[in-house]
Design a protein around this motif. Structure first.
Motif, mmCIF file in Angstrom:
data_model
loop_
_atom_site.group_PDB
_atom_site.id
_atom_site.type_symbol
_atom_site.label_atom_id
_atom_site.label_comp_id
_atom_site.label_asym_id
_atom_site.label_seq_id
_atom_site.Cartn_x
_atom_site.Cartn_y
_atom_site.Cartn_z
ATOM 1 N N LEU A 163 -29.714 -15.472 5.341
ATOM 2 C CA LEU A 163 -29.505 -15.269 6.484
ATOM 3 C C LEU A 163 -28.075 -14.886 7.106
ATOM 4 O O LEU A 163 -27.736 -14.076 7.895
ATOM 5 N N SER A 164 -27.180 -15.709 6.393
ATOM 6 C CA SER A 164 -25.680 -15.443 6.779
ATOM 7 C C SER A 164 -25.239 -14.076 6.056
ATOM 8 O O SER A 164 -24.594 -13.267 6.591
ATOM 9 N N ILE A 165 -25.715 -13.733 4.872
ATOM 10 C CA ILE A 165 -25.691 -12.235 4.550
ATOM 11 C C ILE A 165 -26.087 -11.302 5.611
ATOM 12 O O ILE A 165 -25.351 -10.073 5.650
ATOM 13 N N ILE A 166 -27.270 -11.516 6.121
ATOM 14 C CA ILE A 166 -27.938 -10.477 6.944
ATOM 15 C C ILE A 166 -27.130 -10.352 8.124
ATOM 16 O O ILE A 166 -26.789 -9.413 8.700
ATOM 17 N N ALA B 172 -23.939 -7.198 11.559
ATOM 18 C CA ALA B 172 -22.692 -6.995 12.111
ATOM 19 C C ALA B 172 -21.329 -6.382 11.687
ATOM 20 O O ALA B 172 -21.055 -5.326 12.546
ATOM 21 N N VAL B 173 -21.212 -6.583 10.655
ATOM 22 C CA VAL B 173 -19.806 -5.755 10.070
ATOM 23 C C VAL B 173 -20.216 -4.488 9.449
ATOM 24 O O VAL B 173 -19.451 -3.676 9.816
ATOM 25 N N GLY C 123 -20.083 -0.140 10.918
ATOM 26 C CA GLY C 123 -19.866 1.173 9.888
ATOM 27 C C GLY C 123 -20.408 2.246 10.983
ATOM 28 O O GLY C 123 -19.907 3.366 10.623
ATOM 29 N N PHE C 124 -21.462 2.071 11.550
ATOM 30 C CA PHE C 124 -21.788 3.110 12.496
ATOM 31 C C PHE C 124 -20.562 3.430 13.516
ATOM 32 O O PHE C 124 -20.336 4.611 13.673
ATOM 33 N N ALA D 24 -25.501 -1.319 3.837
ATOM 34 C CA ALA D 24 -25.708 -2.478 4.756
ATOM 35 C C ALA D 24 -27.181 -2.559 4.771
ATOM 36 O O ALA D 24 -27.940 -3.815 4.863
ATOM 37 N N CYS D 25 -28.074 -1.305 5.200
ATOM 38 C CA CYS D 25 -29.475 -1.420 5.313
ATOM 39 C C CYS D 25 -30.162 -1.926 4.166
ATOM 40 O O CYS D 25 -31.175 -2.870 3.987
ATOM 41 N N PHE D 26 -29.688 -1.531 2.905
ATOM 42 C CA PHE D 26 -30.227 -2.000 1.590
ATOM 43 C C PHE D 26 -29.911 -3.468 1.396
ATOM 44 O O PHE D 26 -30.706 -4.210 0.916
#
Length: 161
Positions: free
Chosen positions: A93-96, A101-102, A107-108, A137-139
């Motif tokens: 969950l922290s990775i998500i 967020a970052v 990135g966008f 990030a999506c991956f």
């Protein structure tokens, strides 16, 4: 979900291998043009930079898929089984949260800001280079969701590579 993970693994494998191969060829050509022909190619230098950035970000996503990222295991190893499962879910969950967020949102924002800026040698938008961040990030988010799903489904802690 297992089929999607295996498919994404294969796609990222081939993309990373292709990017690495292209990077080797580009850098080799850059060395040849710089030291043998005495006329360095600015296009290969910029393409190599783009390949490297994309390789690093997609390679990082692939490592998350293989569960091979860095972590401090000795604390988790000392926990009982149920706490290990909770700790792994919390870590995912922290990775998500970070990737969302970052890497995704940030990135966008970076892509939007850089889309009007043109690269010097290739004359393509610099935003193209930055698109690797939200894509990776999506991956990473997908792999983290897959890991959470696997831990909850099997009620076993994930094997750490």
């Amino acid at each position: 979900m297992e089929i999607a993970k295996k498919s994404l693994d294969k796609i990222l494998e081939y993309v990373c291998i292709s990017l690495f191969g292209a990077l080797v060829i580009l850098v080799t050509w850059q060395v040849v043009t710089r030291f043998i022909l005495n006329n360095p190619s600015s296009i290969t230098e910029e393409l190599a930079k783009y390949c490297f950035v994309w390789l690093v970000l997609f390679g990082a996503a692939y490592v998350f898929g293989e569960n091979g990222h860095m972590r401090i295991e000795f604390v988790q190893d000392a926990m009982p089984k149920k706490m290990k499962i909770l700790a792994q879910v919390f870590i995912e969950l922290s990775i998500i949260a970070f990737a969302g967020a970052v890497m995704l949102v940030g990135g966008f924002a970076g892509v939007q800001m850089a889309w009007t800026q043109m690269s010097a040698a290739l004359q393509i938008p610099v935003g193209v280079l930055y698109t690797a961040m939200p894509i990776s990030a999506c991956f990473i988010v997908f792999y983290s969701l897959y890991n959470i799903f696997t831990v909850i489904k099997t009620r076993e802690p994930l094997e750490i590579d």
